[in-house]
Design a protein around this motif. Structure first.
Motif, PDB file in Angstrom:
ATOM      1  N   UNK A 174     -54.548  60.392  49.807  1.00 20.76           N
ATOM      2  CA  UNK A 174     -55.409  59.546  50.619  1.00 20.76           C
ATOM      3  C   UNK A 174     -54.540  58.415  51.168  1.00 20.76           C
ATOM      4  N   UNK A 175     -54.637  58.170  52.473  1.00 20.38           N
ATOM      5  CA  UNK A 175     -53.836  57.142  53.125  1.00 20.38           C
ATOM      6  C   UNK A 175     -54.749  56.068  53.703  1.00 20.38           C
ATOM      7  N   UNK A 176     -54.953  54.965  52.983  1.00 17.57           N
ATOM      8  CA  UNK A 176     -55.837  53.909  53.489  1.00 17.57           C
ATOM      9  C   UNK A 176     -55.137  52.975  54.492  1.00 17.57           C
ATOM     10  N   UNK A 177     -55.958  52.285  55.242  1.00 16.77           N
ATOM     11  CA  UNK A 177     -55.515  51.155  56.071  1.00 16.77           C
ATOM     12  C   UNK A 177     -56.730  50.286  56.345  1.00 16.77           C
ATOM     13  N   UNK A 178     -56.494  49.002  56.539  1.00 15.86           N
ATOM     14  CA  UNK A 178     -57.560  48.036  56.844  1.00 15.86           C
ATOM     15  C   UNK A 178     -58.678  48.067  55.800  1.00 15.86           C
ATOM     16  N   UNK A 232     -53.618  65.237  53.546  1.00 15.77           N
ATOM     17  CA  UNK A 232     -53.805  63.789  53.456  1.00 15.77           C
ATOM     18  C   UNK A 232     -55.048  63.402  54.244  1.00 15.77           C
ATOM     19  N   UNK A 233     -55.944  62.666  53.601  1.00 13.03           N
ATOM     20  CA  UNK A 233     -57.120  62.119  54.281  1.00 13.03           C
ATOM     21  C   UNK A 233     -56.824  60.668  54.651  1.00 13.03           C
ATOM     22  N   UNK A 234     -56.968  60.355  55.923  1.00 13.73           N
ATOM     23  CA  UNK A 234     -56.738  58.993  56.401  1.00 13.73           C
ATOM     24  C   UNK A 234     -58.053  58.226  56.374  1.00 13.73           C
ATOM     25  N   UNK A 235     -58.113  57.216  55.511  1.00 18.00           N
ATOM     26  CA  UNK A 235     -59.288  56.354  55.422  1.00 18.00           C
ATOM     27  C   UNK A 235     -58.887  55.008  56.020  1.00 18.00           C
TER      28      UNK A 235
END
Length: 260
Positions: A174-178, A232-235
């Motif tokens: 999982x790739x978070x941002x903000x 990879x899930x971008x959250x």
């Protein structure tokens, strides 16, 4: 979704890790949280029969792994990670910092995953979820080495998934941002007068919450993703798809431009 499963979540005392632990337990998992900080009462809806226990340890230290492996996890969430210091040029780095960044962002995840894989295989399979970052997929000026190790964790996810898939073990990221978190408290970082600009920083506005990341981790841990591995899930509200860092006129970089 996780009734009867056993999970280890690293860095679960607060923020994203705590949200993941609560979500897993609410769906029936027996969760063991590993953190250097004391873990308080992680409240969750217990009607599914889940539970949360904790062990205070530093996951960079392999001495802690015996306790984590003894939990017999079906699910491992490698959540620990940190950029360790304020942005500064790579030329000003020291090898000591590179080592520290390696250990907190990559090394421990390799070692802990290595420790739990044999048990997962013996029990018929499992799910490993690695927390990377949007900066594993784009530039992060001022945090070059951190970004490099997070990118390595993403590639570890992909390559390992091919190796252990035949044993019934899925490996995703999982790739978070903000995301509002302890490390990046947007509520403090973004002044009130700038909050109307969120739609300029992310297609979905923001900020996101730890529970948004926990939802993706829950999907990857559960049978809903039984045929998903190496992904990879971008959250991130859409920042990976639509945006990036921009230079400030006064120097440095930002991913929150005031005058886009």
């Amino acid at each position: 979704m996780l009734v009867g499963r056993r999970a280890v979540v690293t860095g679960g005392a607060a923020g994203i890790g705590a949200a993941v632990a609560r979500s897993f337990a609410a769906h029936g998992a027996h969760v063991l949280v590993a953190d250097v900080d004391p873990v308080g009462d992680l409240e969750f809806d217990g009607t599914a029969g889940g539970s949360v226990a904790s062990v205070r340890c530093d996951v960079r230290d392999e001495a802690a792994y015996e306790t984590l492996v003894a939990h017999r996890p079906d699910i491992l969430v490698n959540n620990v990670g940190h950029y360790l210091r304020a942005p500064h040029p790579f030329a000003a780095n020291s090898p000591d910092l590179w080592h520290d960044l390696h250990e907190v962002n990559l090394g421990h995840a390799l070692r802990l995953t290595h420790a739990v894989l044999p048990g997962m295989a013996d029990r018929g399979g499992g799910s490993v979820v690695n927390l990377t970052t949007v900066e594993a997929h784009r530039a992060m000026p001022g945090h070059t080495v951190y970004s490099a190790y997070k990118s390595a964790l993403m590639q570890f996810t992909r390559s390992l998934s091919a190796e252990v898939g035949p044993a019934g073990i899925r490996v995703n990221a999982v790739a978070p941002d903000l995301i509002e978190s302890v490390q990046v408290p947007y509520d403090e970082l973004v002044p009130t007068e700038q909050r109307a600009l969120w739609p300029n920083w992310s297609p979905l506005g923001g900020p996101g919450q730890p529970e948004d990341v926990a939802g993706a981790a829950l999907f990857l841990a559960s049978d809903l993703s039984r045929f998903v591995t190496g992904s990879t899930i971008h959250v991130d509200g859409g920042t990976h798809a639509s945006g990036g860092w921009v230079p400030r006129a006064t120097g440095g970089w930002t991913n929150r431009p005031l005058n886009p």
